[in-house]
Design an enzyme around this catalytic site. Structure first.
Site, PDB file in Angstrom:
ATOM      1  N   ASP A 160       0.816  -1.092  -0.008  1.00  0.00           N
ATOM      2  CA  ASP A 160       0.033  -0.201  -0.014  1.00  0.00           C
ATOM      3  C   ASP A 160       0.923   1.115  -0.008  1.00  0.00           C
ATOM      4  O   ASP A 160       1.750   1.106   0.839  1.00  0.00           O
ATOM      5  CB  ASP A 160      -0.977  -0.051   1.293  1.00  0.00           C
ATOM      6  CG  ASP A 160      -1.975  -1.189   1.184  1.00  0.00           C
ATOM      7  OD1 ASP A 160      -2.231  -1.764   0.176  1.00  0.00           O
ATOM      8  OD2 ASP A 160      -2.201  -1.447   2.399  1.00  0.00           O
ATOM      9  N   GLU A 242      -9.032   0.109  -4.190  1.00  0.00           N
ATOM     10  CA  GLU A 242      -8.390   0.960  -3.321  1.00  0.00           C
ATOM     11  C   GLU A 242      -7.020   1.509  -4.055  1.00  0.00           C
ATOM     12  O   GLU A 242      -6.224   0.963  -4.626  1.00  0.00           O
ATOM     13  CB  GLU A 242      -7.506  -0.080  -2.254  1.00  0.00           C
ATOM     14  CG  GLU A 242      -8.577  -0.625  -1.384  1.00  0.00           C
ATOM     15  CD  GLU A 242      -7.871  -1.631  -0.461  1.00  0.00           C
ATOM     16  OE1 GLU A 242      -8.736  -2.097   0.438  1.00  0.00           O
ATOM     17  OE2 GLU A 242      -6.500  -2.068  -0.646  1.00  0.00           O
ATOM     18  N   HIS A 245      -3.301   0.244  -3.324  1.00  0.00           N
ATOM     19  CA  HIS A 245      -2.956  -1.242  -3.205  1.00  0.00           C
ATOM     20  C   HIS A 245      -2.351  -1.590  -4.732  1.00  0.00           C
ATOM     21  O   HIS A 245      -3.158  -1.586  -5.672  1.00  0.00           O
ATOM     22  CB  HIS A 245      -4.418  -1.872  -2.931  1.00  0.00           C
ATOM     23  CG  HIS A 245      -4.069  -3.276  -2.674  1.00  0.00           C
ATOM     24  ND1 HIS A 245      -4.371  -3.981  -1.687  1.00  0.00           N
ATOM     25  CD2 HIS A 245      -3.823  -4.246  -3.847  1.00  0.00           C
ATOM     26  CE1 HIS A 245      -4.243  -5.189  -1.737  1.00  0.00           C
ATOM     27  NE2 HIS A 245      -3.988  -5.550  -2.985  1.00  0.00           N
TER      28      HIS A 245
END
Length: 271
Positions: A160, A242, A245
């Site tokens: 991340d 996301e 990600h």
């Protein structure tokens, strides 16, 4: 065979106690020695690229759980070597444009994922709702895909991350108990982060965090696309839900979920 006298029985009991005391530390040491280790092709990101900023959120209480997560013993980014080397190439590209990468999370042990599951099942533990999931009922975390029993992070090639404009200014520390602001609030209102404006904060449980959500436009969308295009050009695949990600492909361990702790001692040959 004759019965032991009381004195002899007492002597035997005393010897047994001494043996137990002597053996217990050795047993504990042996147990510590059996802590799982990373395969040899896992590395600390700092050994491959020390210029990438590391802000390992799950080592701190500033995350959706509200406390340090099980398995994060030191705030370091660990990855498979191919993923770390590809990330180094992405960093070189961004440095030429006046930016740096910053990682929030890298390899994540299975015990940390289990910790997330336990937290999600405890409907009373909602101290961080105001920042990370203000519009999501906690009963829907599994159904909506925010929490799962397995994570690609545990395979070692997922991270991340975000982009920071240079020169990078430090992000102030989070103080437990401070007032919380929704992760999708305007940048000047939500928790300060030295990241460029991505439209939401990291780990925002909201559809606005979807990488290509049409409501994210202008500079925010341009920042997401800068990260996406840079990463995808080097073999990384984004998780559409996301913006932060990414997984390096091909993964060296596509079907293995590791559980060694996030620590220097987990790396073979590390101090």
């Amino acid at each position: 065979m004759t019965r032991l006298t009381g004195a002899v029985r007492g002597l035997v009991a005393a010897l047994a106690t001494l043996l137990a005391v002597a053996v217990t530390p050795a047993t504990a040491t042996a147990g510590a020695a059996t802590e799982p280790k990373a395969p040899r092709d896992f590395v600390a990101l700092s050994a491959v690229d020390p210029t990438i900023i590391q802000e390992i959120r799950y080592f701190t209480p500033h995350n959706f759980v509200g406390e340090p997560v099980d398995g994060y013993r030191q705030p370091i980014c660990i990855l498979t070597r191919p993923a770390a080397e590809a990330l180094h190439k992405a960093q070189r590209t961004l440095l030429r444009k006046g930016y740096t990468l910053k990682v929030y999370d890298c390899y994540r042990p299975q015990r940390a994922v289990n910790d997330f599951v336990r937290w999600a099942e405890d409907l009373g533990a909602q101290s961080m709702k105001g920042e990370f999931y203000p519009n999501v009922d906690k009963t829907r975390l599994f159904e909506d895909g925010y929490i799962a029993a397995k994570s690609g992070h545990s395979r070692g090639s997922t991270m991340d991350l975000t982009i920071v404009k240079l020169p990078a200014r430090p992000t102030r520390p989070y103080h437990p108990g401070e007032p919380l602001v929704p992760c999708f609030a305007p940048r000047n209102e939500r928790f300060p982060d030295n990241s460029v404006d991505m439209g939401t904060g990291f780990d925002c449980f909201d559809t606005l965090a979807h990488t290509l959500d049409p409501r994210i436009q202008g500079v925010q969308r341009a920042n997401r696309m800068l990260l996406k295009n840079t990463m995808e050009s080097l073999g990384f695949v984004n998780l559409a839900e996301e913006w932060w990600h990414y997984t390096y492909q091909p993964e060296p361990y596509p079907d293995t979920y590791f559980d060694f702790p996030v620590s220097w001692r987990s790396l073979r040959g590390a101090p």
